[in-house]
Write a protein that holds these residues in place. Structure first.
Motif, PDB file in Angstrom:
ATOM      1  N   TYR A 110      -2.128 -29.975  -2.796  1.00 36.44           N
ATOM      2  CA  TYR A 110      -2.106 -28.535  -3.039  1.00 36.44           C
ATOM      3  C   TYR A 110      -1.389 -27.815  -1.900  1.00 36.44           C
ATOM      4  O   TYR A 110      -0.587 -26.897  -2.125  1.00 36.44           O
ATOM      5  N   ASN A 149      -9.643 -25.287  -3.756  1.00 36.66           N
ATOM      6  CA  ASN A 149      -8.237 -25.438  -4.133  1.00 36.66           C
ATOM      7  C   ASN A 149      -7.509 -24.093  -4.143  1.00 36.66           C
ATOM      8  O   ASN A 149      -6.351 -24.003  -3.723  1.00 36.66           O
ATOM      9  N   ALA A 182      -6.860 -27.605   4.454  1.00 33.86           N
ATOM     10  CA  ALA A 182      -7.133 -28.737   3.580  1.00 33.86           C
ATOM     11  C   ALA A 182      -7.861 -29.850   4.323  1.00 33.86           C
ATOM     12  O   ALA A 182      -8.751 -30.503   3.770  1.00 33.86           O
ATOM     13  N   PHE A 240      -6.137 -32.479  -2.123  1.00 30.59           N
ATOM     14  CA  PHE A 240      -6.185 -31.265  -1.305  1.00 30.59           C
ATOM     15  C   PHE A 240      -4.913 -31.077  -0.464  1.00 30.59           C
ATOM     16  O   PHE A 240      -4.397 -29.967  -0.347  1.00 30.59           O
TER      17      PHE A 240
END
Length: 214
Positions: free
Chosen positions: A172, A28, A47, A169
């Motif tokens: 983020y 992350n 990601a 993911f």
């Protein structure tokens, strides 16, 4: 097994994955740093690699194959060493960036112009060389497979976690590639790179330590 009990076990497994995958960690933090440093496209490809690596171990866990991998201590130790060294290399790169008063002009450009394949493989490598991913998936699948549960439950929990993984993911990547996030990165770049170096370094040393004490 009643449907209510089965649903409870699935919910517990999904909640465990949500907390585990959503908590700040090397993957992350790498996505966050890439998003703020190089923008949305590189972060999304990174990601995608992380998600694919996670899916790989999840499917193996559901099929029971990763239990065999975990049973062979030599193979697991080798993975810990490789993963630890890889994380230390990432820590070195972030530490070097943090030590420089001004980010090199070509750093963000190089990341932004990196091929999709390079970024994807970089993200996948973070998960494929991380033995913690194997053990985490084994724990999650075990939570969803109480005595008497059909094997299809394992596939159901992995499918649900795959959806959560995409949301986490990619979320983020999208959240930290906004103009506001990138402005924050510009003003606090050295602190953020230092934080990345600390996270990568700590995780890498922990992996190497666990390999030597296996």
């Amino acid at each position: 097994m009643t449907g209510t009990l089965l649903t409870a076990h699935l919910g517990l497994a999904w909640a465990t994955y949500l907390v585990n995958a959503g908590s700040p960690g090397p993957s992350n933090m790498a996505i966050m740093g890439m998003a703020m440093n190089a923008g949305r496209r590189p972060a999304l490809w990174l990601a995608a690699g992380v998600v694919s690596g996670s899916w790989f171990w999840g499917v193996l866990a559901a099929l029971g194959i990763s239990q065999l991998l975990a049973a062979y201590s030599t193979g697991l130790i080798a993975m810990k060493v490789v993963g630890g060294l890889y994380l230390l290399w990432l820590a070195f790169k972030s530490g070097r960036a943090a030590s420089q008063p001004h980010a090199p002009d070509n750093t963000a450009t190089a990341a932004a112009n990196a091929s999709a394949r390079t970024l994807y493989l970089r993200g996948a490598a973070m998960h494929l060389t991380n033995p913690k991913a194997i053990l985490s998936w084994l724990a999650i699948v075990t939570l969803a497979l109480p005595p008497g549960a059909p094997h299809s439950v394992a596939l159901a929990v992995v499918a649900g976690c795959m959806v959560l993984g995409v949301l986490i993911f990619f979320g983020y990547a999208l959240a930290f590639s906004t103009p506001t996030a990138r402005r924050v990165y510009t003003t606090a770049r050295r602190w953020l790179e230092g934080l990345l170096a600390a996270v990568f370094g700590f995780a890498g040393l922990r992996l190497l330590q666990s390999a030597t004490h296996h």
